[in-house]
Design an enzyme around this catalytic site. Structure first.
Site, PDB file in Angstrom:
ATOM      1  N   VAL A 195       0.817  -1.228   0.000  1.00 39.15           N
ATOM      2  CA  VAL A 195       0.000   0.000   0.000  1.00 39.15           C
ATOM      3  C   VAL A 195       0.848   1.275   0.000  1.00 39.15           C
ATOM      4  O   VAL A 195       0.358   2.350  -0.339  1.00 39.15           O
ATOM      5  CB  VAL A 195      -1.005   0.057   1.179  1.00 39.15           C
ATOM      6  CG1 VAL A 195      -2.118  -0.956   1.007  1.00 39.15           C
ATOM      7  CG2 VAL A 195      -0.309  -0.099   2.523  1.00 39.15           C
ATOM      8  N   SER A 221      -0.699   8.176  14.739  1.00 41.45           N
ATOM      9  CA  SER A 221      -1.087   7.804  13.368  1.00 41.45           C
ATOM     10  C   SER A 221      -2.588   7.525  13.295  1.00 41.45           C
ATOM     11  O   SER A 221      -3.258   7.898  12.334  1.00 41.45           O
ATOM     12  CB  SER A 221      -0.269   6.601  12.879  1.00 41.45           C
ATOM     13  OG  SER A 221      -0.716   5.397  13.472  1.00 41.45           O
ATOM     14  N   TYR A 263       2.026   5.107  17.206  1.00 44.28           N
ATOM     15  CA  TYR A 263       0.831   4.427  16.699  1.00 44.28           C
ATOM     16  C   TYR A 263      -0.434   5.239  16.987  1.00 44.28           C
ATOM     17  O   TYR A 263      -1.283   5.420  16.120  1.00 44.28           O
ATOM     18  CB  TYR A 263       0.729   3.032  17.340  1.00 44.28           C
ATOM     19  CG  TYR A 263      -0.447   2.217  16.856  1.00 44.28           C
ATOM     20  CD1 TYR A 263      -0.456   1.677  15.575  1.00 44.28           C
ATOM     21  CD2 TYR A 263      -1.543   1.976  17.681  1.00 44.28           C
ATOM     22  CE1 TYR A 263      -1.537   0.927  15.125  1.00 44.28           C
ATOM     23  CE2 TYR A 263      -2.622   1.221  17.244  1.00 44.28           C
ATOM     24  CZ  TYR A 263      -2.608   0.702  15.966  1.00 44.28           C
ATOM     25  OH  TYR A 263      -3.681  -0.033  15.525  1.00 44.28           O
ATOM     26  N   ASN A 312      -7.525  -0.902   5.766  1.00 41.64           N
ATOM     27  CA  ASN A 312      -7.236  -1.651   6.994  1.00 41.64           C
ATOM     28  C   ASN A 312      -5.743  -1.853   7.241  1.00 41.64           C
ATOM     29  O   ASN A 312      -5.315  -1.904   8.390  1.00 41.64           O
ATOM     30  CB  ASN A 312      -7.937  -3.026   6.920  1.00 41.64           C
ATOM     31  CG  ASN A 312      -7.400  -3.979   7.959  1.00 41.64           C
ATOM     32  OD1 ASN A 312      -7.694  -3.856   9.142  1.00 41.64           O
ATOM     33  ND2 ASN A 312      -6.565  -4.914   7.537  1.00 41.64           N
TER      34      ASN A 312
END
Lengths: 78, 251
Positions: free
Chosen positions: B68, B162, B159, B94
Site C-alpha cells: 500500500v 497515526s 501508533y 485496513n
C-alpha cells in the site's frame, strides 16, 4: 473520434466553454475552471482516455496547452 | 454475528491488509454478504486461505498483491478494478503497522514507517478510490482507526498519533466528499483477539482484558460486522463518524 476531439470534448463538457475559448484557456481564469471544475475535467480526461492521472499531473494541469503536454506522458498523441 | 446475508450483493469492495486479522475477517464477511472483494496482501500466497472461500460463498474474492505504500502499484490495482468491474463501491483501509516504544526510545525510522503505512497510504488509497467513486456519485470509505487514536496509550505515541490522524482525515474527507455522496467513516477497535494482541503475552493480555467493561477481547468478526454496516446501504446517511468497537474499554 480522434484523440484531439476527445481531448477538446473533455474541456467543452466539463468546463462548459465553447471551442473558440479553448486556445489559451487557463486554470482559474474563467469561473467554471475552479477547483470543482478542475476535478470534473480530470475525471473527464481520465474517462476519455482510460487513464488515471498522477497527483503531480493533476496539479500541473494549468492550461489547455499544458494538458496536451501531460497527455503525452500517458502515450496519448494529440 | 452475521454469517451470511445479501447486504453487499453487487458491491465491489477493496480491502487492504486482508491476509490476516481484522482485514481477513472483513474480506471474508464481505464475500459472505455477496460482495466482489478485491483482497489486498503484500506477498503472494498470503491470501491463500481467503481465496479458498471462492465457490463457498455468495460473493467472490479476487487477490491483489501490492504494497500500500507503493503509489504506482496502488494506482495499477485501482486501474485493474476499474477495467474489470467499472466501479468501486467500498474501500476498507485496513492495512496498518504498530511499532511500540516508550518516549525517549522511538526512532525516526519507526515514526516514518508507521506514518507511511497508517496515514500516507490511507490518504493515497482514498484519493485513488475517490476517482472511481466520483464518477458513480456514490461510495463508502471505511478507515480502520483505533481506540488509542482518541484516548492515547502508554508506549504507543507513534501508533496513537497515526490513528489520531486517521480519525481527523476521515472527518475532513467526509466533509469534502459528502456532496458527491461518498461516505467516509472510521472504525475504532479496542482490544481485538488477533495475532498482534496475543504477541504481548498472557499476563499483559489479562491486564488489558481487565480494563474492558465486557471483560473479554473482541473478535475480528465483530469489527467486520460494523464494517458491513458502514459498507452497506443501511448506513446511507452516516458519514464522518468514528464508531468504537471496544466492548466498553477504558484505557
Amino acid at each position: 473520434m480522434t484523440n484531439l476531439e476527445k481531448y477538446k470534448k473533455a474541456f467543452l463538457e466539463s468546463l462548459e466553454v465553447s471551442e473558440d475559448q479553448l486556445e489559451g484557456l487557463e486554470y482559474q481564469k474563467i469561473e467554471s475552471w475552479d477547483s470543482v471544475g478542475h476535478m470534473n475535467l480530470v475525471a473527464a480526461l481520465e474517462e476519455a482516455f482510460d487513464i488515471m492521472m498522477d497527483t503531480d499531473d493533476i496539479i500541473d494541469l494549468s492550461s489547455y496547452e499544458k494538458g496536451k503536454e501531460i497527455m503525452r506522458k500517458y502515450d496519448i498523441e494529440l | 454475528m452475521i454469517s451470511s446475508c445479501d447486504l453487499l450483493k453487487n458491491k465491489v469492495c477493496l480491502v487492504t491488509g486482508a491476509s490476516r486479522g481484522i482485514g481477513y475477517a472483513v474480506a471474508k464477511r464481505f464475500a459472505a454478504c455477496g460482495a466482489a472483494v478485491y483482497a489486498n496482501g503484500r506477498r503472494e500466497e498470503s491470501l491463500k486461505e481467503l481465496l479458498s472461500l471462492n465457490g463457498n460463498c455468495s460473493g467472490s474474492v479476487i487477490p491483489l498483491y501490492f504494497d500500500v505504500t507503493d503509489s504506482a502499484a496502488a494506482k495499477k490495482a485501482m486501474m485493474q478494478i476499474k477495467k474489470e468491474q467499472g466501479k468501486l463501491d467500498v474501500l476498507v483501509n485496513n492495512a496498518g503497522i504498530m511499532k511500540d516504544a516508550l518516549i525517549g526510545m522511538i526512532s525516526k525510522e519507526d515514526m516514518h514507517q508507521v506514518f507511511e503505512v497508517n496515514v500516507f497510504a490511507v490518504m493515497d488509497m482514498l484519493q485513488l478510490a475517490v476517482k472511481l467513486m466520483s464518477r458513480q456519485n456514490s461510495g463508502s470509505i471505511i478507515n480502520l482507526a483505533s481506540i488509542v487514536g482518541t484516548n492515547g496509550n502508554r508506549g504507543q505515541m507513534v501508533y496513537s498519533a497515526s490513528k489520531g490522524a486517521v480519525i481527523s482525515l476521515t472527518k475532513t474527507a467526509a466533509k469534502e466528499l459528502a456532496s458527491r455522496h461518498i461516505r467516509v467513516n472510521a472504525v475504532a477497535p479496542g482490544v481485538i483477539d488477533t495475532d498482534m494482541f496475543r504477541s504481548i503475552g498472557e499476563e499483559k493480555m489479562k491486564e488489558k482484558i481487565n480494563l474492558i467493561g465486557m471483560n473479554r477481547a473482541g473478535t475480528p468478526e465483530e469489527v467486520a460486522d460494523t464494517c458491513i454496516y458502514l459498507a452497506s446501504d443501511l448506513s446511507v446517511y452516516v458519514t464522518g463518524q468514528v464508531i468504537g468497537v471496544d466492548g466498553c474499554e477504558v484505557i
